[in-house]
Write an enzyme that holds these catalytic residues in place. Structure first.
Site, PDB file in Angstrom:
ATOM      1  N   LYS A 179      -2.951   3.030  17.460  1.00  0.00           N
ATOM      2  CA  LYS A 179      -4.176   2.422  17.190  1.00  0.00           C
ATOM      3  C   LYS A 179      -5.287   3.392  18.036  1.00  0.00           C
ATOM      4  O   LYS A 179      -5.114   3.605  19.094  1.00  0.00           O
ATOM      5  CB  LYS A 179      -4.115   1.029  17.797  1.00  0.00           C
ATOM      6  CG  LYS A 179      -2.893   0.268  17.451  1.00  0.00           C
ATOM      7  CD  LYS A 179      -2.771  -1.151  18.036  1.00  0.00           C
ATOM      8  CE  LYS A 179      -2.499  -1.047  19.320  1.00  0.00           C
ATOM      9  NZ  LYS A 179      -2.035  -2.385  20.045  1.00  0.00           N
ATOM     10  N   THR A 211     -12.856  -8.029  22.305  1.00  0.00           N
ATOM     11  CA  THR A 211     -11.520  -7.434  21.732  1.00  0.00           C
ATOM     12  C   THR A 211     -10.490  -7.812  22.837  1.00  0.00           C
ATOM     13  O   THR A 211      -9.508  -7.078  22.614  1.00  0.00           O
ATOM     14  CB  THR A 211     -12.052  -6.012  21.800  1.00  0.00           C
ATOM     15  OG1 THR A 211     -12.548  -5.502  22.989  1.00  0.00           O
ATOM     16  CG2 THR A 211     -13.151  -5.598  20.729  1.00  0.00           C
ATOM     17  N   GLY A 213      -7.256  -9.208  24.058  1.00  0.00           N
ATOM     18  CA  GLY A 213      -6.133  -9.618  23.448  1.00  0.00           C
ATOM     19  C   GLY A 213      -5.684  -9.291  22.002  1.00  0.00           C
ATOM     20  O   GLY A 213      -5.137  -9.448  21.339  1.00  0.00           O
ATOM     21  N   THR A 214      -6.531  -8.026  21.656  1.00  0.00           N
ATOM     22  CA  THR A 214      -6.442  -7.340  20.249  1.00  0.00           C
ATOM     23  C   THR A 214      -4.990  -6.769  20.068  1.00  0.00           C
ATOM     24  O   THR A 214      -4.160  -7.224  19.146  1.00  0.00           O
ATOM     25  CB  THR A 214      -7.296  -6.208  20.173  1.00  0.00           C
ATOM     26  OG1 THR A 214      -8.870  -6.661  20.340  1.00  0.00           O
ATOM     27  CG2 THR A 214      -7.245  -5.550  18.719  1.00  0.00           C
ATOM     28  N   GLY A 215      -4.422  -6.011  21.139  1.00  0.00           N
ATOM     29  CA  GLY A 215      -3.112  -5.509  20.879  1.00  0.00           C
ATOM     30  C   GLY A 215      -2.171  -6.697  20.789  1.00  0.00           C
ATOM     31  O   GLY A 215      -1.038  -6.461  20.047  1.00  0.00           O
ATOM     32  N   CYS A 216      -2.157  -7.574  21.701  1.00  0.00           N
ATOM     33  CA  CYS A 216      -1.069  -8.493  21.580  1.00  0.00           C
ATOM     34  C   CYS A 216      -1.104  -9.492  20.263  1.00  0.00           C
ATOM     35  O   CYS A 216      -0.096  -9.602  19.766  1.00  0.00           O
ATOM     36  CB  CYS A 216      -1.482  -9.472  22.872  1.00  0.00           C
ATOM     37  SG  CYS A 216      -1.420  -9.091  24.537  1.00  0.00           S
TER      38      CYS A 216
END
Length: 269
Positions: A179, A211, A213-216
């Protein structure tokens, strides 16, 4: 007699976020929104909000193992993901449990640092993730700083992302989604590589502080897509589009890095 088709089950193995925007809380919200039954194994308890991480309390390895066993033996997941694991011992415990229970469709989100900049993984656990978990993963979803730590690639551009993705797959993962949100510019690019095909997801950058918590959320959405039976490239593409929609519709909560909108509509296939 049961008349309803059973819901697909997904498992998240991750830490908690008392602010509700990341970790177990974000994953379960995502599973629900995608129409899959969410189960969980808690790896750490955090005191956390949009401003940062105030405290971290790792869960003992034996309790992590017991939680995964409880789920796997009664509610076998069609897909599983891991997020914050905190310690090298937790990493090894999760890897052993994935092998023991033969958990397929496993998404590895190598959570190392929170959006706020607070470190969420012990430094000696990076090698354990690379050696123990990465070869078990259907797909690994690092952001650029995590990809650089996992692979040693330092060229912070699309070429570097491509090299890191290939290193991750070369180390045994089924695929990698690197990402690029941490890189500068007016455009965000995420790079997918599965050993045969490279796919680039490009979109204009959404200028927002919300943004957290985007990856989770992204890795949970990929897990949900796989649990629903989507092929991996389709699950990844739909999840990327949904997270972008969720960022654009963020509810504006908190004084720092606020959460996404986990109520965002899931794109129809």
């Amino acid at each position: 007699m049961d008349s309803l088709e059973p819901l697909p089950v997904a498992l998240t193995i991750a830490g908690s976020d008392s602010g509700g925007g990341a970790g177990i809380q974000a994953d379960l919200k995502t599973f629900h929104q995608w129409g899959v039954y969410g189960t969980s194994a808690l790896t750490a308890v955090t005191a956390q909000n949009t401003l940062g991480v105030q405290e971290i309390h790792p869960v003992p390895a034996a309790i992590i193992d017991a939680q995964i066993r409880s789920v796997a033996t009664d509610l076998p997941p069609a897909a599983a993901k891991s997020g914050m694991l905190a310690t090298a011992e937790s990493v090894r415990t999760v890897a052993a449990a994935i092998r023991r229970h033969r958990l397929g469709c496993y998404i590895l989100d190598p959570v190392m640092v929170a959006t706020s900049g607070d470190r969420l993984l012990a430094r000696n656990a990076v090698a354990a993730i690379r050696d123990e978990l990465l070869p078990l993963a259907t797909v690994v979803t690092p952001n650029w700083p995590e990809a650089a730590l996992l692979t040693g690639v330092t060229e912070a551009n699309l070429s570097g992302m491509a090299m890191a993705a290939r290193d991750i797959v070369g180390a045994g993962a089924g695929a990698a989604l690197v990402k690029g949100g941490h890189l500068g510019g007016d455009e965000v690019a995420d790079l997918f590589w599965d050993g045969e095909t490279e796919q680039l997801f490009r979109a204009p950058r959404i200028r927002t502080r919300h943004t957290h918590g985007t990856g989770c959320t992204l890795s949970a959405a990929i897990a949900a897509g796989l649990a629903l039976g989507a092929p991996l490239p389709e699950a990844v593409g739909t999840a990327v589009a949904w997270v972008r929609h969720a960022i654009a519709g963020a509810p504006g909560l908190g004084s720092g890095h606020g959460p996404l909108n986990h109520f965002a509509d899931v794109p129809l296939p």
